[in-house]
Write a protein that holds these residues in place. Structure first.
Motif, mmCIF file in Angstrom:
data_model
loop_
_atom_site.group_PDB
_atom_site.id
_atom_site.type_symbol
_atom_site.label_atom_id
_atom_site.label_comp_id
_atom_site.label_asym_id
_atom_site.label_seq_id
_atom_site.Cartn_x
_atom_site.Cartn_y
_atom_site.Cartn_z
ATOM 1 N N ILE A 33 -0.423 -2.683 7.075
ATOM 2 C CA ILE A 33 0.767 -2.253 6.344
ATOM 3 C C ILE A 33 1.594 -3.450 5.864
ATOM 4 N N CYS A 34 2.086 -3.339 4.670
ATOM 5 C CA CYS A 34 2.881 -4.418 4.061
ATOM 6 C C CYS A 34 4.162 -3.753 3.553
ATOM 7 N N THR A 35 4.211 -3.350 2.289
ATOM 8 C CA THR A 35 5.329 -2.535 1.815
ATOM 9 C C THR A 35 5.428 -1.316 2.709
ATOM 10 N N ASN A 36 6.626 -1.036 3.215
ATOM 11 C CA ASN A 36 6.775 0.156 4.061
ATOM 12 C C ASN A 36 7.725 1.140 3.387
ATOM 13 N N GLY A 89 6.235 -14.595 -6.694
ATOM 14 C CA GLY A 89 4.875 -14.420 -7.160
ATOM 15 C C GLY A 89 4.152 -13.359 -6.368
ATOM 16 N N SER A 90 3.316 -12.580 -7.047
ATOM 17 C CA SER A 90 2.508 -11.522 -6.470
ATOM 18 C C SER A 90 3.303 -10.239 -6.225
ATOM 19 N N CYS A 91 4.617 -10.298 -6.454
ATOM 20 C CA CYS A 91 5.456 -9.144 -6.131
ATOM 21 C C CYS A 91 5.942 -8.388 -7.364
ATOM 22 N N ALA A 140 1.050 2.925 -0.668
ATOM 23 C CA ALA A 140 1.429 1.563 -1.042
ATOM 24 C C ALA A 140 0.141 0.843 -1.391
ATOM 25 N N GLY A 141 0.252 -0.416 -1.735
ATOM 26 C CA GLY A 141 -0.933 -1.166 -2.102
ATOM 27 C C GLY A 141 -1.940 -1.235 -0.978
ATOM 28 N N ALA A 142 -1.479 -1.573 0.215
ATOM 29 C CA ALA A 142 -2.381 -1.697 1.347
ATOM 30 C C ALA A 142 -3.042 -0.363 1.669
ATOM 31 N N HIS A 143 -2.301 0.709 1.469
ATOM 32 C CA HIS A 143 -2.846 2.039 1.707
ATOM 33 C C HIS A 143 -3.905 2.373 0.655
ATOM 34 N N GLY A 144 -3.696 1.867 -0.545
ATOM 35 C CA GLY A 144 -4.682 2.024 -1.607
ATOM 36 C C GLY A 144 -5.952 1.243 -1.278
ATOM 37 N N GLU A 145 -5.775 0.062 -0.733
ATOM 38 C CA GLU A 145 -6.945 -0.713 -0.291
ATOM 39 C C GLU A 145 -7.732 0.086 0.738
ATOM 40 N N LEU A 146 -6.970 0.683 1.656
ATOM 41 C CA LEU A 146 -7.606 1.486 2.688
ATOM 42 C C LEU A 146 -8.390 2.622 2.045
ATOM 43 N N ALA A 188 -7.207 -14.483 -0.856
ATOM 44 C CA ALA A 188 -6.796 -13.076 -0.873
ATOM 45 C C ALA A 188 -5.490 -12.856 -0.138
ATOM 46 N N HIS A 189 -4.805 -11.833 -0.553
ATOM 47 C CA HIS A 189 -3.607 -11.375 0.139
ATOM 48 C C HIS A 189 -4.010 -10.893 1.519
ATOM 49 N N GLY A 190 -3.127 -11.059 2.513
ATOM 50 C CA GLY A 190 -3.439 -10.705 3.892
ATOM 51 C C GLY A 190 -3.858 -9.267 4.087
ATOM 52 N N THR A 191 -3.377 -8.388 3.224
ATOM 53 C CA THR A 191 -3.744 -6.977 3.388
ATOM 54 C C THR A 191 -5.242 -6.760 3.178
ATOM 55 N N ASN A 192 -5.898 -7.598 2.385
ATOM 56 C CA ASN A 192 -7.327 -7.377 2.126
ATOM 57 C C ASN A 192 -8.160 -7.522 3.385
ATOM 58 N N CYS A 221 -11.433 -4.053 -6.229
ATOM 59 C CA CYS A 221 -10.538 -4.986 -6.908
ATOM 60 C C CYS A 221 -9.125 -4.716 -6.456
ATOM 61 N N ASP A 222 -8.444 -5.756 -5.978
ATOM 62 C CA ASP A 222 -7.032 -5.633 -5.632
ATOM 63 C C ASP A 222 -6.255 -5.694 -6.942
ATOM 64 N N GLY A 223 -5.593 -4.603 -7.276
ATOM 65 C CA GLY A 223 -4.925 -4.492 -8.568
ATOM 66 C C GLY A 223 -3.455 -4.844 -8.548
ATOM 67 N N ALA A 224 -3.030 -5.553 -7.507
ATOM 68 C CA ALA A 224 -1.605 -5.894 -7.401
ATOM 69 C C ALA A 224 -1.121 -6.639 -8.639
ATOM 70 N N ASN A 225 -2.018 -7.355 -9.278
ATOM 71 C CA ASN A 225 -1.614 -8.154 -10.429
ATOM 72 C C ASN A 225 -1.961 -7.514 -11.769
ATOM 73 N N ILE A 245 -3.423 0.487 -7.600
ATOM 74 C CA ILE A 245 -2.379 0.071 -8.540
ATOM 75 C C ILE A 245 -1.054 0.214 -7.811
ATOM 76 N N ASN A 246 -0.312 -0.870 -7.697
ATOM 77 C CA ASN A 246 0.999 -0.770 -7.058
ATOM 78 C C ASN A 246 1.989 -0.247 -8.095
ATOM 79 N N LEU A 247 2.335 1.031 -7.964
ATOM 80 C CA LEU A 247 3.326 1.572 -8.911
ATOM 81 C C LEU A 247 4.636 0.807 -8.784
ATOM 82 N N HIS A 248 4.887 0.268 -7.592
ATOM 83 C CA HIS A 248 6.125 -0.486 -7.357
ATOM 84 C C HIS A 248 6.032 -1.912 -7.887
ATOM 85 N N LYS A 249 4.955 -2.252 -8.506
ATOM 86 C CA LYS A 249 4.889 -3.549 -9.178
ATOM 87 C C LYS A 249 4.757 -3.285 -10.670
ATOM 88 N N THR A 250 3.554 -3.024 -11.108
ATOM 89 C CA THR A 250 3.306 -2.865 -12.541
ATOM 90 C C THR A 250 4.169 -1.785 -13.178
HETATM 91 C C1 PLP Z 1 -2.139 -9.355 -4.061
HETATM 92 C C2 PLP Z 1 -1.573 -8.257 -3.238
HETATM 93 N N1 PLP Z 1 -2.375 -7.365 -2.655
HETATM 94 C C3 PLP Z 1 -1.898 -6.351 -1.909
HETATM 95 C C4 PLP Z 1 -0.568 -6.190 -1.700
HETATM 96 C C5 PLP Z 1 -0.113 -5.092 -0.801
HETATM 97 O O1 PLP Z 1 0.622 -4.115 -1.476
HETATM 98 P P1 PLP Z 1 1.686 -3.250 -0.703
HETATM 99 O O2 PLP Z 1 2.757 -4.178 -0.254
HETATM 100 O O3 PLP Z 1 2.162 -2.279 -1.711
HETATM 101 O O4 PLP Z 1 1.030 -2.606 0.448
HETATM 102 C C6 PLP Z 1 0.323 -7.094 -2.299
HETATM 103 C C7 PLP Z 1 1.781 -6.917 -2.182
HETATM 104 O O5 PLP Z 1 2.497 -7.564 -1.527
HETATM 105 C C8 PLP Z 1 -0.191 -8.159 -3.074
HETATM 106 O O6 PLP Z 1 0.631 -9.027 -3.635
#
Ligand code: PLP
Ligand code: PLP
Lengths: 447, 523, 523, 447
Positions: free
Chosen positions: A326-329, B101-103, B162-168, B196-200, B271-275, B295-300
């Protein structure tokens, strides 16, 4: 386009500074076959604010809002009144349009609210520590199961038959992927204590819910004792946070981990999300918790301040060894929760809980008097299960025609479980005496 | 110099430097001192008026709370002031550029807040009869349609939160597909770039996969040779998790080759679509061989970050993965839209990821955003985002150290090369920005660049704002080179000074207790 | 010390005192530098997207605009930031105690903002058929009913748009009544205490009356002897305008005698109800012999002051004055409520005071406020307001100079007696409060007290806030007595230092022009 | 009670500090006969937020909102789309809950916005200076008449037959009280130029409106010339600020004072208020203006800043010699206006005005084709007058049944003027083509 500040002149000048001919230059690495000639096809172009608002308003008008008439749906999300000030607070630019407080010097507003939230949630649940939120109650439940396995180094999880089926399903999904065995007991209006009979030395935790998805309250203390006797943890779940104003807390029942849905306090129904997952546990398990934690410290001038802490548990530091991905909560819902809780205080919460309980008692009395209705729940907070002589699906559909949204049929929660004539109905402080009368009268007509 | 009872000087004039001047109230001009609710509230108080209870006999069956919560209440005036005061200690997009960056900290249109609050969306229960929520289901369908078309993917799972949940979601679909092929137990290895971002890696691990890291090439992209070496024996390959544009702000130019390689190896391409913001409307991930992408709706799509969420991470899926999508999902029937909520109706589905139907409140906002921009506007979003980042890169190149040669996508990445031998570190540059009125850039991420500083301005910044920002950052870079010691102790002008994070972690105080309150509020 | 291109130091450390430290951006931590829209916007830009015009041929008949407005536009992100940045340079109730005497700066409940925005109120046109606005008319009637009962007056004119407009309403009704008696030309003299708010004499003058000032007695009330002396020849007496509780924060204990005297003289009693907050729910002005009184909904009934309005000044009228009330007003008919809009239906009416039907947006808010409090709550409002003021008076008595003996009502008045020979003046105390995080009290008003400082805390302050405020003000008073020179140049910690008002008035620049912009924004 | 922070203990303690026995002590000066024993009688006690909200919502639901269906009412207030960001801005605590900026060091936010507003209004109207707002257009008009008398030291005011009758009535009320003679010309769809024939050496000013209350546009230049030739002032009035995006400005017509209603930009219909009066004049009359003025200056550090200025005109300094009694004005509506205007910019405003004009042209064309309808206005912006074969009152009532709010009957504006068959109808950017079609179809049905 109203959200894009660059003018054509700006763009030209900037390209010049950069030394590029056109933005196409920046996309030079895109494989030729993937380069679009123009905008994506089959989609409309930009629209004015008024046009968009009208479109969305039209879609919204196709839904029947809870406040449009008598409304008794619960089962994990509850219609409560939210003070107008809560919405004002969460719409403050400084809260709404900021990021996770990674830079504490300019995020003390969010951080202090988070610290207050953690304290409130711990006090509410009677637990020792709480984190800064999960996505929702169901994912908190799943994470609790996984965490229990991590803590106990065991690999089996037992879930009660009163656990909200979405929570159970979510937990199963995560557990199965992690190689954890999941045992789910048969759905039962009043069966939480069955958990005690299903613990053995392989079980990492038992998961019980009170009030459960049928509305039944259960003192899980004995379940916890049985679990602890076998080295397993007690995980308790609640989906109605307001109940904690009156009912026995997870802490009082000896829970090791307690999770729940915080929507009832400050967060609108919103068709299911975003909500706010509450996650608490005993202090000794603190470093095994998922999610963000805010802690107290001091700044360079020695002044009290707050920071995100214990981040070595988290994915951005620990990566594949993290306690969770979990990241964004659920930051802004966390804020809504804490602001509403601050307005309530102990006094307001107890009062609110009392009104909810009384409404449910009135509902049970009114429906119980309808011929063909049998109320099944005997200990409840603001939600009851009752059986009718006809299939619940048909009953609810008939009620809907009379503009009564009467609750959730158990056949939607547990299809195929043979509980087709049972309805679960909730009554909160938003339900009036005349709503209840209208429900009873309509039900009498339908049955 | 006179002192008050707590030993602080009573006179502003008697101290050097006004910013450090003590006041009796603890406030400093508009910056208001504010304690914790536990210090200012009381259990006697409440900010709500409720109807009188009737005195009904309890039916709690004795399952009652022993002790009260002890939680303080505040009346509405006090509560409002508490949160408004706190809010003014926060930085926000509405105050200035937020170059994390990345946010993708872009402007959050207020129309979106308005439509999300329409009672037909906000006051609708997820479990009320489906006939009464057709408008809500239409929103989900309409948004899903946009997402599929923008990505050229045939399916999208809307429930991830969220993004990480989408990865899941994506990785669980891959897992399910592998099991369906009978290779679930065998194929456990997932390739993940170091950048990679830690969530991956965290997500892959959560799904029982084993992470195999691949190196970055000197140009910031995946090291294709290293990748190939990992595929020599492909028998245990589950797939790859690759961010594109990647976390260095670069487009993975070999992406189609990578997709082909991974497919040839029998794996799937997550593919991590955060960007996605860098390419939305210009490039469709479905044209690149992607099998799943969140797709992070809270980003793009600009749903507000809210100080840490809520987010929303719809995940598009290829034909190969679509059958395994989670429940619930929407189908079209003669009677309108219908939710498929249970496994028995979708036996291939990997199951449920959360209660109910996803982040509806984010869907309404994102849809309003998307409709406002349209296909033409979204393309412009990507182009302006990339233009802004390249402008920042070009402006700062002379005084800082770009991590890589050439253009960037939506974010400009610098290393701490220019800080060599100055004693000044990345964190000091970040904190120096705070004094200049800016939120710091992302620092020390991605890991492949030393002392990384990742700057993502987004498309909602004007040229004038970029110029001001670049001038400020350039001045800090110059001060760093001049070894200005004040940078090491920055920020000086923020509501708080640098916080002691070590102390916080060493003996964690995660909640208020009466004892801790001796350590009193900022004064 | 290094300098940047504009000659400012580039390093924070190289200057003494952080608050004065220059930054490159001009911002200081969270406090963002911000120019005028004319400096940051452009005529090329707009923050709205509108449908494409069809190109219809103009039917303006040649009455067309020659030159464009030249007005700059901002896109939404820029506009949002502009106003959010500006907002953070303001003090507000939501930030802290706002002790402006006579202004009743109390908490503004957000419920009221919400109900005012219901489309059934906010999106209703004043001239649409009356059958389609019955709910709006009911709001006005319901509020009117409350106001009449709370004042024990038989009529209320709802259209006045602020307190001063209410005064105008009352004085026009008095004028009309005098003319109806055939004495309009003769009775022109209106008695007004020296302590009156400026709007009283201004209003009377606007109605063609002649102001005759009456002195204050040493106890801060009307000098009854002086009053009587003005009534020796009552033949030209039109009436009296008296504030009660008065602007010294005191109840006019002889009010009934004054009412009797003025009535005996053939005049009318206008009561300025700005201070109704002190007595609402406890004392009804109708029981005191009042003929007309305006009620500032933006004071007693908490509609937000909004940085200078809008307000609303419904004016209650006695039986004697009711026939002359302005149009429009509401009558009850068999078909529901109906607006009487024209003189011919109300021939005695003195006419119309404004377009349409008054400040509906304030009515909805005030009604929500009133219903929330109820009769019991409003009484408590008055009592707590008075208690809070007396508490402040008691706490500050030892270090400041109360203007009068005894208790006060809702505001505590001090003179500058304690500043004698210190060189510090009332304004310095006021500006000193700014550094302590407070808005100053009302200063130099009322005129009858030398260097007056009028403190009205209102009932929505907690004891803790009052304690903090009193401690801060006491510390300033002590510093004043110690002749602390820093007070003369306060504020030091606000977004701006003292402003040169003389310069502003001497050669007024009331609008931006390209030339004036050489004088650039705060940096 | 939720808005009252003092607890019973606080009250007791405070009374002790003060040395009073009870709050009754503070009311000792109240005459015995006026002391109430308990709460005021005949009124309910306090109520919860949910109860109050429900009550207000019920009342609101009894009104037909402009956006509920086809809507064509104008005559001094116009239905325009307001960007959501405007409402967000005016709800910022720092703007909403602050006072008139008497303490400029902590009010630069309001003051800078005010300075920007004054500049925008001056540019919009083509006038030299603008003040910081009046209550509304009608009171601005009345104050303009009085000011013209002050400036010219004359005592007669002439008003056109196209001046909004509420403005005329408001002006008459104020003028009569001040002993000023008022001449009002007979209502006429296109009669503004009549003003030129009604000036003599006693006239302080002529007041003309364009677009006038019937929607007719008039170039008042010749009226101004006639007035100036006799030493009188030209006062011009507008009630539709958006028109200034396209039509000839007061400044271009030679107005000495120009006033108008600013509601169209940023302020909701709100059943008539609060609105925002715009007041502008030539620089030479600056010191005769009513209301607040914001001016530029510097602070002690030499930094640019803004203050309220020229307050020697105002009641709090000048008392009975003040230029007006106005104190509280329309601050927050001023802010809404300036924020919306900033979003529009010249480009947006011109565009918006064009859409309005086109909508009115479409409306005129559609209605003009209905049998029994005669469009009377020949030069117009977004509002037209038309005559039908039946009394307007009956026609509008019939339209209402078809859910079309068709405009304002002139008999409501000018009762007894014999213009009973005329309707004034406005069309803004909010009116759709189908709204217009529906109107024409309904009208055809009704006539
Ligand atoms: C590259 C990347 N991947 C994944 C995430 C995770 O997304 P979320 O924070 O919405 O779970 C982020 C967001 O911080 C990100 O920048
Ligand atoms: C005593 C008194 N009378 C009259 C007024 C004028 O009220 P308004 O500002 O609403 O016109 C005020 C407000 O400032 C006041 O304090």
């Amino acid at each position: 386009m109203r959200y894009l500040p660059l003018t054509a002149d700006d763009r030209a000048e900037m390209l010049k500074t950069i030394g590029a001919k056109s933005v196409d230059d920046f996309y030079g690495d895109v494989p030729a076959s993937a380069r679009l000639k123009g905008p994506v096809e089959g989609l409309p172009n930009h629209a004015g604010e008024m046009q968009v608002e009208r479109h969305m308003t039209k879609l919204a008008a196709k839904n029947r809002a809870a406040s449009d008439g008598p409304f008794f749906v619960g089962c994990g999300a509850y219609k409560h009144h939210i003070p107008a000030s809560v919405d004002h607070i969460i719409q403050r630019s400084e809260f709404l349009t900021t990021y996770t407080p990674y830079q504490p010097e300019i995020a003390q507003g969010t951080l202090q609210a988070m610290f207050e939230f953690q304290t409130q949630v711990a006090a509410l649940t009677g637990m020792e520590v709480a984190n800064a939120s999960m996505y929702d109650g169901s994912t908190a439940c799943a994470e609790a199961a996984v965490m229990a396995c991590r803590v106990t180094k065991r690999n089996t999880v037992v879930m009660s038959g009163g656990l909200h089926p979405h929570y159970a399903d979510t937990t199963r999904t995560l557990c199965e992927a992690a190689g954890i065995k999941v045992i789910q007991l048969a759905p039962a209006v009043d069966g939480e204590l069955e958990l005690a009979k299903n613990v053995d030395d392989t079980v990492a935790c038992v998961i019980g819910q009170s009030p459960n998805v049928f509305g039944t309250l259960t003192d899980l203390t004995s379940v916890g004792e049985a679990a602890h006797a076998r080295g397993a943890l007690l995980v308790t779940v609640f989906t109605e946070a307001v109940s904690l104003g009156l009912v026995k807390t997870p802490g009082e029942m000896g829970a090791d981990i307690a999770v729940g849905e915080g929507q009832s306090i400050g967060v609108p129904l919103g068709f299911g999300g975003p909500y706010v997952g509450l996650f608490t546990c005993k202090s000794k398990f603190m470093r095994q918790m998922p999610g963000r934690l805010c802690g107290e410290t001091v700044d360079a001038d020695g002044k009290r301040g707050f920071v995100l802490t214990l981040s070595t548990r988290e994915q951005h530091i620990r990566r594949d060894k993290a306690t969770s991905n979990i990241c964004t909560n659920s930051g802004l819902c966390m804020l809504a929760f804490t602001a509403h809780m601050t307005l309530l205080g102990d006094k307001g919460l107890t009062h609110l809980a009392t009104l909810n309980h009384e409404a449910a008692c009135d509902l049970a009395d009114a429906l119980g008097q309808v011929k063909g209705v049998k109320v099944l729940t005997t200990r409840y907070f603001n939600e009851i299960a009752f059986e009718t002589t006809k299939p619940a699906e048909a009953v609810l559909a008939e009620l809907e025609k009379l503009d009564i949204i009467g609750g959730v049929r158990v056949s939607r929660l547990f299809p195929g479980a043979g509980l087709d004539n049972i309805i679960v109905a909730a009554a909160t402080e938003c339900v009036t005496a005349s709503d209840i009368q209208a429900y009873a009268a309509a039900l009498a007509q339908v049955l | 110099m006179t002192m008050n009872s707590t030993g602080r000087p009573t006179s502003l004039s008697s101290i050097d430097g006004e910013a450090t001047a003590a006041t009796t109230s603890g406030s400093k001009g508009l910056l208001q001192a504010e304690g914790l609710i536990f210090e200012i509230g009381s259990t006697d108080k409440t900010g709500v008026d409720l109807a009188k209870p009737k005195g009904t006999k309890s039916r709690l069956g004795g399952v009652t709370r022993g002790a009260g919560t002890g939680l303080p209440g505040l009346t509405e005036p006090e509560a409002m002031r508490h949160y408004v005061r706190l809010s003014q200690r926060n930085y926000a997009i509405d105050l200035g550029l937020f170059p994390l960056g990345s946010c993708t900290m872009k402007h959050n249109p207020r129309l979106n807040e308005k439509v999300a609050r329409l009672s037909g969306f906000a006051d609708v229960h997820p479990m009320q009869p489906q006939s009464t929520v057709q408008g809500a289901l239409e929103v989900i369908e309409e948004l899903a349609d946009w997402l599929m078309k923008l990505t050229n993917m045939p399916a999208v799972a809307m429930t991830p939160k969220a993004g990480a949940h989408g990865e899941l979601c994506g990785m669980l679909a891959i897992r399910a597909a592998l099991f369906a092929r009978g290779e679930g137990e065998k194929r456990k290895r997932v390739l993940v770039p170091v950048s990679a971002h830690g969530t991956n890696p965290a997500t892959a691990a959560q799904c029982g996969f084993i992470i195999d890291e691949i190196n970055a090439a000197p140009d910031g992209r995946v090291d294709l040779a290293d990748l190939k070496s990992k595929l020599v024996d492909p028998s245990d390959i589950a797939g790859i998790m690759l961010t594109n544009p990647n976390t260095c702000g670069l487009f993975e130019r070999d992406i189609k080759d990578i997709a082909d390689l991974i497919h040839a190896a029998g794996g799937y391409f997550y593919c991590d679509g955060a960007n996605f913001n860098a390419i939305v409307g210009r490039v469709r991930p479905g044209d690149l061989g992607v099998d799943a992408m969140h797709i992070n709706l809270h980003k793009t799509f600009s749903t507000p970050h809210g100080g840490g969420g809520p987010g929303s991470g719809p995940t598009v899926l290829s034909d190969k993965l679509a059958p395994y999508a989670p429940v619930p999902f929407i189908t079209k029937t003669a009677d309108g839209l219908r939710l498929v909520e249970h496994h028995d109706e979708a036996p291939a589905s990997f199951g449920r990821m959360c209660a109910f139907h996803g982040q509806m409140g984010m869907f309404t906002r994102a849809l309003a955003y998307i409709l406002s921009h349209g296909a033409d506007g979204l393309k412009q979003v990507a182009e302006d985002a990339v233009l802004n980042a390249n402008y920042v890169l070009a402006r700062l190149k002379p005084v800082m150290s770009p991590a890589f040669e050439g253009y960037c996508m939506h974010e400009a990445l610098f290393s701490d090369g220019f800080l060599k031998d100055t004693g000044v570190e990345t964190i000091d540059i970040a904190k120096g920005l705070i004094d200049e009125g800016y939120h710091p850039m992302t620092m020390y991420f991605p890991l492949v660049v030393h002392g990384a500083m990742l700057i993502e301005p987004t498309e909602t910044e004007s040229k004038a704002e970029l110029d001001r920002f670049c001038a400020a950052l350039a001045s800090i870079a110059r001060r760093a080179v001049q070894k200005d010691p004040s940078l090491k102790t920055a920020p000086h002008l923020a509501p708080a000074r640098r916080l002691d994070e070590t102390r916080a972690a060493r003996s964690p105080r995660l909640r208020w207790t009466p004892e801790t309150s001796t350590l009193k509020a900022a004064e």
